[in-house]
Motif scaffolding. Structure first.
Motif, PDB file in Angstrom:
ATOM      1  N   GLU A   7       0.827  -1.196   0.000  1.00  0.00           N
ATOM      2  CA  GLU A   7       0.000   0.000   0.000  1.00  0.00           C
ATOM      3  C   GLU A   7       0.873   1.262   0.000  1.00  0.00           C
ATOM      4  O   GLU A   7       0.603   2.217  -0.725  1.00  0.00           O
ATOM      5  CB  GLU A   7      -0.947   0.011   1.205  1.00  0.00           C
ATOM      6  N   GLU A   8       1.945   1.257   0.796  1.00  0.00           N
ATOM      7  CA  GLU A   8       2.870   2.388   0.820  1.00  0.00           C
ATOM      8  C   GLU A   8       3.534   2.571  -0.537  1.00  0.00           C
ATOM      9  O   GLU A   8       3.686   3.696  -1.016  1.00  0.00           O
ATOM     10  CB  GLU A   8       3.956   2.186   1.879  1.00  0.00           C
ATOM     11  N   GLN A  13       1.128   4.148  -2.995  1.00  0.00           N
ATOM     12  CA  GLN A  13       0.955   5.567  -2.680  1.00  0.00           C
ATOM     13  C   GLN A  13       2.159   6.393  -3.132  1.00  0.00           C
ATOM     14  O   GLN A  13       2.007   7.476  -3.671  1.00  0.00           O
ATOM     15  CB  GLN A  13       0.709   5.761  -1.178  1.00  0.00           C
ATOM     16  N   ARG A  17       2.049   9.415  -5.852  1.00  0.00           N
ATOM     17  CA  ARG A  17       2.525  10.772  -5.529  1.00  0.00           C
ATOM     18  C   ARG A  17       3.575  11.218  -6.547  1.00  0.00           C
ATOM     19  O   ARG A  17       3.556  12.362  -7.003  1.00  0.00           O
ATOM     20  CB  ARG A  17       3.109  10.822  -4.121  1.00  0.00           C
TER      21      ARG A  17
END
Length: 184
Positions: free
Chosen positions: A171-172, A175, A179
């Protein structure tokens, strides 16, 4: 690793559980070989490759070992190393860096589009077009433990701290990529 697994097995019905079992088998075989011959000999061992490479490309991701072989023979200045994430998020800049490295003229974004250099999209999808599910956390941990020693040596070998990897959840990672894409 997970992406190539799905790519090379796209005609079959494999899921995250089958991937976990496959990785477990491949890692066990690599560790057995490593205990007898050492990691360098194992990544180059055709018998080990034949045993574990039918479904996964476990050995291909041990970049440190392969790059070290090349750098033992050729000077560092003769190489350019590009991270996939960097290429995906900033193709124009990365391509122009490559062109400069090769002594070629750089191209404008319009020229890159004209020559079809910006068309490739990377998709994490199955043959039917569905996005495949994230791998199991246990599999991610197993792979992290396998590759960790090599990923820690890579920035030193390349004399480039940007190649340092950190342990992040799926998930990180998603993300971060989102970004970078929005910022770029």
């Amino acid at each position: 690793m997970y992406s190539s697994y799905h790519f090379f097995n796209k005609d079959k019905k494999y899921d995250k559980f089958a991937f976990h079992e496959t990785m477990n088998f491949a890692i066990d075989k690599f560790m057995e070989c490593k205990a007898m011959k050492g990691d360098r000999q194992c990544v180059l061992d055709p018998d080990l490759r034949a045993t574990i490479s039918t479904k996964v490309r476990l050995l291909n991701s041990m970049y440190y070992l392969y790059i070290k072989e090349w750098l033992d023979v050729f000077p560092r200045e003769q190489f350019i190393f590009i991270k996939m994430e960097e290429y995906v998020t900033n193709k124009e800049e990365v391509l122009n860096r490559i062109f400069k490295f090769l002594g070629l003229s750089t191209l404008s974004p319009a020229e890159m589009k004209k020559y079809g250099l910006l068309l490739t999209k990377i998709r994490n999808k199955t043959k039917g077009g569905k996005q495949y599910e994230p791998m199991l956390n246990a599999t991610r941990e197993m792979l992290y433990n396998l590759y960790d020693p090599y990923t820690k040596m890579l920035p030193q070998l390349l004399n480039d701290p940007s190649f340092a990897w950190s342990k992040v959840s799926y998930e990180e990672y998603v993300q971060r990529m989102l970004r970078k894409k929005v910022a770029g």
